[in-house]
Write an enzyme that holds these catalytic residues in place. Structure first.
Site, PDB file in Angstrom:
ATOM      1  N   ARG A 178       0.830  -1.224   0.000  1.00  0.00           N
ATOM      2  CA  ARG A 178       0.000   0.000   0.000  1.00  0.00           C
ATOM      3  C   ARG A 178       0.857   1.263   0.000  1.00  0.00           C
ATOM      4  O   ARG A 178       0.505   2.258   0.648  1.00  0.00           O
ATOM      5  CB  ARG A 178      -0.958   0.042   1.216  1.00  0.00           C
ATOM      6  CG  ARG A 178      -1.879  -1.104   1.355  1.00  0.00           C
ATOM      7  CD  ARG A 178      -2.887  -1.230   0.207  1.00  0.00           C
ATOM      8  NE  ARG A 178      -3.564  -2.493   0.361  1.00  0.00           N
ATOM      9  CZ  ARG A 178      -3.136  -3.621  -0.206  1.00  0.00           C
ATOM     10  NH1 ARG A 178      -2.101  -3.629  -1.025  1.00  0.00           N
ATOM     11  NH2 ARG A 178      -3.778  -4.742  -0.019  1.00  0.00           N
ATOM     12  N   SER A 234     -10.486  -0.710   4.304  1.00  0.00           N
ATOM     13  CA  SER A 234      -9.655  -0.889   5.500  1.00  0.00           C
ATOM     14  C   SER A 234      -9.031   0.438   5.908  1.00  0.00           C
ATOM     15  O   SER A 234      -8.404   1.114   5.094  1.00  0.00           O
ATOM     16  CB  SER A 234      -8.537  -1.893   5.208  1.00  0.00           C
ATOM     17  OG  SER A 234      -9.100  -3.153   4.978  1.00  0.00           O
ATOM     18  N   GLU A 304      -4.074   3.365   6.469  1.00  0.00           N
ATOM     19  CA  GLU A 304      -4.069   3.155   5.015  1.00  0.00           C
ATOM     20  C   GLU A 304      -4.828   4.301   4.344  1.00  0.00           C
ATOM     21  O   GLU A 304      -4.447   4.775   3.278  1.00  0.00           O
ATOM     22  CB  GLU A 304      -4.745   1.809   4.692  1.00  0.00           C
ATOM     23  CG  GLU A 304      -4.772   1.501   3.214  1.00  0.00           C
ATOM     24  CD  GLU A 304      -5.245   0.082   2.919  1.00  0.00           C
ATOM     25  OE1 GLU A 304      -4.950  -0.839   3.709  1.00  0.00           O
ATOM     26  OE2 GLU A 304      -5.925  -0.092   1.897  1.00  0.00           O
TER      27      GLU A 304
HETATM   28  C1  FAD Z   1     -15.630  -1.049   0.257  1.00  0.00           C
HETATM   29  C2  FAD Z   1     -14.178  -0.771  -0.007  1.00  0.00           C
HETATM   30  C3  FAD Z   1     -13.295  -1.827  -0.174  1.00  0.00           C
HETATM   31  C4  FAD Z   1     -11.951  -1.578  -0.427  1.00  0.00           C
HETATM   32  N1  FAD Z   1     -11.116  -2.632  -0.598  1.00  0.00           N
HETATM   33  C5  FAD Z   1      -9.818  -2.411  -0.870  1.00  0.00           C
HETATM   34  C6  FAD Z   1      -8.923  -3.514  -1.062  1.00  0.00           C
HETATM   35  O1  FAD Z   1      -9.292  -4.664  -1.020  1.00  0.00           O
HETATM   36  N2  FAD Z   1      -7.627  -3.236  -1.329  1.00  0.00           N
HETATM   37  C7  FAD Z   1      -7.158  -1.961  -1.407  1.00  0.00           C
HETATM   38  O2  FAD Z   1      -5.972  -1.773  -1.671  1.00  0.00           O
HETATM   39  N3  FAD Z   1      -7.978  -0.908  -1.222  1.00  0.00           N
HETATM   40  C8  FAD Z   1      -9.295  -1.095  -0.953  1.00  0.00           C
HETATM   41  N4  FAD Z   1     -10.115  -0.042  -0.752  1.00  0.00           N
HETATM   42  C9  FAD Z   1      -9.567   1.331  -0.738  1.00  0.00           C
HETATM   43  C10 FAD Z   1      -9.617   2.048  -2.106  1.00  0.00           C
HETATM   44  O3  FAD Z   1     -10.701   1.580  -2.909  1.00  0.00           O
HETATM   45  C11 FAD Z   1      -8.308   1.910  -2.888  1.00  0.00           C
HETATM   46  O4  FAD Z   1      -7.222   2.458  -2.180  1.00  0.00           O
HETATM   47  C12 FAD Z   1      -8.424   2.573  -4.256  1.00  0.00           C
HETATM   48  O5  FAD Z   1      -7.338   2.202  -5.049  1.00  0.00           O
HETATM   49  C13 FAD Z   1      -8.478   4.098  -4.163  1.00  0.00           C
HETATM   50  O6  FAD Z   1      -8.826   4.605  -5.434  1.00  0.00           O
HETATM   51  P1  FAD Z   1      -9.602   5.984  -5.571  1.00  0.00           P
HETATM   52  O7  FAD Z   1      -9.715   6.327  -6.988  1.00  0.00           O
HETATM   53  O8  FAD Z   1     -10.868   5.946  -4.805  1.00  0.00           O
HETATM   54  O9  FAD Z   1      -8.554   6.939  -4.844  1.00  0.00           O
HETATM   55  P2  FAD Z   1      -8.867   8.221  -3.966  1.00  0.00           P
HETATM   56  O10 FAD Z   1      -9.507   7.809  -2.677  1.00  0.00           O
HETATM   57  O11 FAD Z   1      -9.552   9.234  -4.776  1.00  0.00           O
HETATM   58  O12 FAD Z   1      -7.381   8.687  -3.651  1.00  0.00           O
HETATM   59  C14 FAD Z   1      -6.550   7.884  -2.823  1.00  0.00           C
HETATM   60  C15 FAD Z   1      -5.130   8.455  -2.860  1.00  0.00           C
HETATM   61  O13 FAD Z   1      -4.622   8.307  -4.174  1.00  0.00           O
HETATM   62  C16 FAD Z   1      -4.248   9.570  -4.713  1.00  0.00           C
HETATM   63  N5  FAD Z   1      -4.591   9.584  -6.136  1.00  0.00           N
HETATM   64  C17 FAD Z   1      -5.802   9.363  -6.696  1.00  0.00           C
HETATM   65  N6  FAD Z   1      -5.710   9.445  -8.039  1.00  0.00           N
HETATM   66  C18 FAD Z   1      -4.407   9.740  -8.316  1.00  0.00           C
HETATM   67  C19 FAD Z   1      -3.685   9.964  -9.528  1.00  0.00           C
HETATM   68  N7  FAD Z   1      -4.283   9.900 -10.715  1.00  0.00           N
HETATM   69  N8  FAD Z   1      -2.357  10.223  -9.437  1.00  0.00           N
HETATM   70  C20 FAD Z   1      -1.739  10.291  -8.229  1.00  0.00           C
HETATM   71  N9  FAD Z   1      -2.378  10.113  -7.050  1.00  0.00           N
HETATM   72  C21 FAD Z   1      -3.698   9.829  -7.099  1.00  0.00           C
HETATM   73  C22 FAD Z   1      -5.070  10.595  -3.938  1.00  0.00           C
HETATM   74  O14 FAD Z   1      -4.455  11.878  -3.936  1.00  0.00           O
HETATM   75  C23 FAD Z   1      -5.094   9.960  -2.560  1.00  0.00           C
HETATM   76  O15 FAD Z   1      -3.906  10.236  -1.857  1.00  0.00           O
HETATM   77  C24 FAD Z   1     -11.475  -0.250  -0.495  1.00  0.00           C
HETATM   78  C25 FAD Z   1     -12.372   0.815  -0.335  1.00  0.00           C
HETATM   79  C26 FAD Z   1     -13.708   0.565  -0.097  1.00  0.00           C
HETATM   80  C27 FAD Z   1     -14.669   1.715   0.048  1.00  0.00           C
END
Ligand code: FAD
Length: 312
Positions: A178, A234, A304
């Site tokens: 992560r 998480s 995380e």
């Molecule tokens: C129900 C649920 C289940 C989940 N299960 C998992 C799992 O199994 N495994 C896991 O790893 N995560 C999980 N997550 C967490 C999350 O979905 C992941 O971390 C996901 O990859 C975040 O993507 P996002 O587009 O929502 O990022 P955001 O929440 O929008 O951003 C997260 C971070 O990434 C940065 N970011 C976003 N886009 C970019 C970009 N284009 N360039 C640079 N930085 C960027 C943001 O600035 C921020 O710091 C879960 C979340 C939920 C709600």
């Protein structure tokens, strides 16, 4: 406002908003406003936008906000949304051992899992369970069920503050659990797309096998995660050889509430918004879980989820 003059902004085709409630853009459905948000029309427009703003302007890229909390006092910066524009997904090639997929940073990760399955590749199924964008998955090295995003990456394209694009190889980043950091310390670059190599399935019906695996994985999630209530997955990383959820549960914290936020009864590493949680309620619960686990086990759980902005 610390933006460039209005003339520059007039030629842009995306949507600029002021004081945009970020609760509409994060999966916790809580938190403060962003001083400015920009939803680019396409990649060219994003480049033009970055060229038009001051080099000192604070910038955050946000995908689907599924790993993000914006404090109630809001964020005094510009938030760039990727998921309305950077949404192209294409099959680049079919090689002997794998296929190569190009996906924009705004593409939802589950879409890449389904796209790979459709083309008979196996190994990207885990992305189906991650409800964010590819940009977020690259930034977090998102993963589950033994798979991690960067295991599949062959190259990424990043954008810098001046709107310049760069093709980068995985060995230009420190990739961890992560965690992803640029080796050269380039903090001011964001992901706009990635190329993924996904191995061919080993059987004739690889596509069906892959789709079944996705179905199984999603049923597991429905059974074990509180998906009916707003959450951000998480909250803490798992410490070495243990599970954050186990530690929080043993501390008796399941069901603990602060304001409208609750440590989920279904999964102790999830904090849910029961309806009217503030970002402060959520953050106080995060602190409570962290402090209680530290006192009981001497283990400091690392967050995380990302937290940005100011306290109200
Ligand atoms: C129900 C649920 C289940 C989940 N299960 C998992 C799992 O199994 N495994 C896991 O790893 N995560 C999980 N997550 C967490 C999350 O979905 C992941 O971390 C996901 O990859 C975040 O993507 P996002 O587009 O929502 O990022 P955001 O929440 O929008 O951003 C997260 C971070 O990434 C940065 N970011 C976003 N886009 C970019 C970009 N284009 N360039 C640079 N930085 C960027 C943001 O600035 C921020 O710091 C879960 C979340 C939920 C709600």
């Amino acid at each position: 406002m610390n933006m460039a003059d209005a003339t520059n902004l007039q030629s842009l085709r995306g949507a600029l908003r002021l004081n945009e409630p970020m609760s509409k853009h994060v999966s916790w459905r809580a938190g403060g406003v962003a001083a400015r948000t920009y939803a680019p029309a396409d990649l060219d427009d994003l480049c033009a936008f970055l060229r038009s703003i001051s080099r000192t302007e604070g910038l955050y890229f946000v995908g689907l906000g599924s790993n993000l909390l914006v404090r109630d006092g809001g964020v005094r910066a510009t938030v760039v949304f990727t998921h309305w524009a950077l949404r192209q997904i294409t099959l680049l090639s079919t090689g002997e051992s794998n296929i190569e997929i190009h996906a924009g940073a705004g593409v939802a990760s589950p879409k890449v899992a389904r796209f790979a399955a459709l083309h008979g590749a196996q190994g990207a199924e885990f992305l189906a369970g991650i409800p964010g964008t590819i940009g977020g998955a690259l930034a977090m090295n998102a993963g589950c069920y033994g798979g991690e995003t960067w295991e599949l990456v062959s190259s990424v394209t990043t954008i810098d503050r001046a709107g310049g694009l760069h093709q980068r190889a995985p060995n230009e980043f420190h990739i961890g659990y992560r965690s992803v950091k640029s080796i050269s310390g380039l903090a001011d670059e964001w992901f706009v797309s990635a190329n993924f190599k996904v191995p061919h399935g080993d059987a004739d019906n690889a596509s069906e096998k892959s789709r079944n695996k996705i179905k199984q994985l999603l049923s597991k999630r429905i059974a074990s995660q509180p998906l009916q209530q707003p959450n951000a997955g998480s909250v803490f990383r798992n410490p070495l050889n243990d599970h954050a959820a186990r530690l929080i549960e043993v501390c008796g914290l399941k069901g603990t509430r602060i304001g409208g936020a609750e440590i989920s009864l279904k999964h102790a590493n999830f904090i849910v918004n029961t309806g009217d949680a503030t970002a402060a309620d959520i953050e106080s619960l995060i602190d409570l879980a962290q402090n209680t686990v530290r006192e009981k086990f001497g283990i400091t759980l690392e967050r995380e989820v990302r937290i940005i902005g100011e306290h109200a």
